[in-house]
Write a protein that holds these residues in place. Structure first.
Motif, PDB file in Angstrom:
ATOM      1  N   ILE A  84     -16.344  33.701  -1.704  1.00 34.68           N
ATOM      2  CA  ILE A  84     -17.176  32.605  -1.251  1.00 34.68           C
ATOM      3  C   ILE A  84     -16.950  31.922  -0.487  1.00 34.68           C
ATOM      4  N   SER A  85     -18.043  31.579   0.319  1.00 40.69           N
ATOM      5  CA  SER A  85     -18.185  31.301   1.474  1.00 40.69           C
ATOM      6  C   SER A  85     -17.622  29.756   1.730  1.00 40.69           C
ATOM      7  N   ALA A  86     -16.968  29.724   3.204  1.00 40.83           N
ATOM      8  CA  ALA A  86     -16.166  28.183   3.248  1.00 40.83           C
ATOM      9  C   ALA A  86     -17.534  27.087   3.384  1.00 40.83           C
ATOM     10  N   LYS A  87     -18.525  27.503   3.819  1.00 38.67           N
ATOM     11  CA  LYS A  87     -19.714  26.679   3.814  1.00 38.67           C
ATOM     12  C   LYS A  87     -19.389  26.233   2.091  1.00 38.67           C
ATOM     13  N   SER A  88     -19.801  26.964   1.428  1.00 45.78           N
ATOM     14  CA  SER A  88     -20.159  26.744  -0.465  1.00 45.78           C
ATOM     15  C   SER A  88     -18.737  25.891  -0.735  1.00 45.78           C
ATOM     16  N   ILE A  89     -17.838  25.774  -0.028  1.00 45.57           N
ATOM     17  CA  ILE A  89     -16.813  25.215  -1.479  1.00 45.57           C
ATOM     18  C   ILE A  89     -16.910  24.301  -1.042  1.00 45.57           C
ATOM     19  N   THR A  90     -17.329  22.533  -1.090  1.00 44.43           N
ATOM     20  CA  THR A  90     -17.869  21.568   0.077  1.00 44.43           C
ATOM     21  C   THR A  90     -19.024  21.276  -1.100  1.00 44.43           C
ATOM     22  N   ASP A  91     -20.591  22.498  -0.955  1.00 45.01           N
ATOM     23  CA  ASP A  91     -21.140  22.023  -2.130  1.00 45.01           C
ATOM     24  C   ASP A  91     -20.185  22.100  -3.181  1.00 45.01           C
ATOM     25  N   ILE A  92     -19.595  23.255  -3.691  1.00 43.16           N
ATOM     26  CA  ILE A  92     -19.525  23.420  -5.240  1.00 43.16           C
ATOM     27  C   ILE A  92     -18.358  21.895  -5.668  1.00 43.16           C
ATOM     28  N   TYR A  93     -17.206  21.694  -4.918  1.00 40.88           N
ATOM     29  CA  TYR A  93     -16.881  19.982  -5.131  1.00 40.88           C
ATOM     30  C   TYR A  93     -17.556  19.151  -5.382  1.00 40.88           C
ATOM     31  N   TYR A  94     -19.042  19.142  -4.256  1.00 43.05           N
ATOM     32  CA  TYR A  94     -19.515  18.048  -4.963  1.00 43.05           C
ATOM     33  C   TYR A  94     -20.987  17.698  -5.998  1.00 43.05           C
ATOM     34  N   ARG A 148     -19.962  15.488  -9.276  1.00 44.04           N
ATOM     35  CA  ARG A 148     -20.921  14.563 -10.028  1.00 44.04           C
ATOM     36  C   ARG A 148     -21.068  15.284 -11.444  1.00 44.04           C
ATOM     37  N   ALA A 149     -20.389  16.040 -11.808  1.00 43.10           N
ATOM     38  CA  ALA A 149     -20.154  16.678 -13.127  1.00 43.10           C
ATOM     39  C   ALA A 149     -19.001  16.256 -14.094  1.00 43.10           C
ATOM     40  N   THR A 150     -17.776  15.768 -13.467  1.00 44.76           N
ATOM     41  CA  THR A 150     -16.737  15.397 -14.027  1.00 44.76           C
ATOM     42  C   THR A 150     -16.292  14.082 -13.469  1.00 44.76           C
ATOM     43  N   HIS A 151     -16.802  13.157 -12.457  1.00 47.33           N
ATOM     44  CA  HIS A 151     -16.732  12.235 -11.296  1.00 47.33           C
ATOM     45  C   HIS A 151     -15.050  11.622 -11.969  1.00 47.33           C
ATOM     46  N   SER A 152     -14.761  12.866 -11.315  1.00 41.02           N
ATOM     47  CA  SER A 152     -13.083  12.688 -10.932  1.00 41.02           C
ATOM     48  C   SER A 152     -12.693  13.544 -10.315  1.00 41.02           C
ATOM     49  N   ASP A 153     -12.191  13.514  -9.211  1.00 37.78           N
ATOM     50  CA  ASP A 153     -11.223  13.988  -8.044  1.00 37.78           C
ATOM     51  C   ASP A 153     -10.682  14.377  -8.204  1.00 37.78           C
ATOM     52  N   GLU A 154      -9.611  14.328  -9.066  1.00 31.98           N
ATOM     53  CA  GLU A 154      -8.390  15.488  -9.980  1.00 31.98           C
ATOM     54  C   GLU A 154      -8.621  16.539 -10.529  1.00 31.98           C
ATOM     55  N   SER A 155      -9.684  15.937 -11.527  1.00 34.24           N
ATOM     56  CA  SER A 155     -10.390  17.087 -12.434  1.00 34.24           C
ATOM     57  C   SER A 155     -10.509  18.212 -10.840  1.00 34.24           C
ATOM     58  N   THR A 156     -12.086  17.560 -10.790  1.00 35.90           N
ATOM     59  CA  THR A 156     -12.639  18.583  -9.221  1.00 35.90           C
ATOM     60  C   THR A 156     -11.851  19.475  -8.730  1.00 35.90           C
ATOM     61  N   ARG A 157     -10.516  18.537  -8.167  1.00 30.61           N
ATOM     62  CA  ARG A 157     -10.051  19.744  -7.131  1.00 30.61           C
ATOM     63  C   ARG A 157      -8.748  20.793  -8.190  1.00 30.61           C
TER      64      ARG A 157
END
Length: 142
Positions: free
Chosen positions: A40-50, A54-63
């Motif tokens: 995965i490109s490093a640029k994609s990681i932030t997009d995937i996080y965002y 938005r789907a999980t509404h949880s920073d902990e779950s997303t991380r």
């Protein structure tokens, strides 16, 4: 085989977006089983996080999801030279041009994306998820 996986394919698998998720998940399994080397490109990681946040509404779950994802896929750093070269690329979508420049510099064998139309002028081979899955199935049969 070194495969750079586009953001859309990653998100298809993570969010079980039908009808695309089956092929995306097959690609994840191919990476997990060392059939292919997934990136995965490093640029994609932030997009995937965002998108995932938005789907999980949880920073902990997303991380937690990202930690699992990054345990499976390696990251290709997007360098300043990739951004500069993308500005003069024949690929009109700048983000896709950056991805192609990163892929070329890092010597990946192919990019897998559902957005093939924007990658027509890529110097790196581009396959759709279904094309990659078919290729992997044919390779397994031989």
């Amino acid at each position: 085989m070194r495969v750079l996986v586009d953001t859309c394919v990653i998100v298809d698998a993570l969010q079980d977006r039908k009808p695309f998720s089956d092929n995306a998940k097959t690609i994840f399994y191919a990476v997990a089983n060392k059939q292919i080397d997934g990136y995965i490109s490093a640029k994609s990681i932030t997009d995937i996080y965002y998108i995932t946040h938005r789907a999980t509404h949880s920073d902990e779950s997303t991380r937690k999801i990202l930690k699992t994802l990054l345990g499976l896929f390696d990251i290709l750093d997007t360098a300043a030279i990739d951004c500069r070269k993308a500005l003069s690329s024949d690929i009109t979508d700048y983000e896709d041009a950056v991805m192609c420049e990163t892929a070329e510099r890092c010597e990946v064998d192919l990019i897998v994306t559902r957005n093939e139309k924007d990658y027509k002028k890529s110097k790196v081979k581009v396959l759709s998820p279904i094309e990659l899955v078919k290729f992997l199935e044919e390779t397994d049969e031989n």
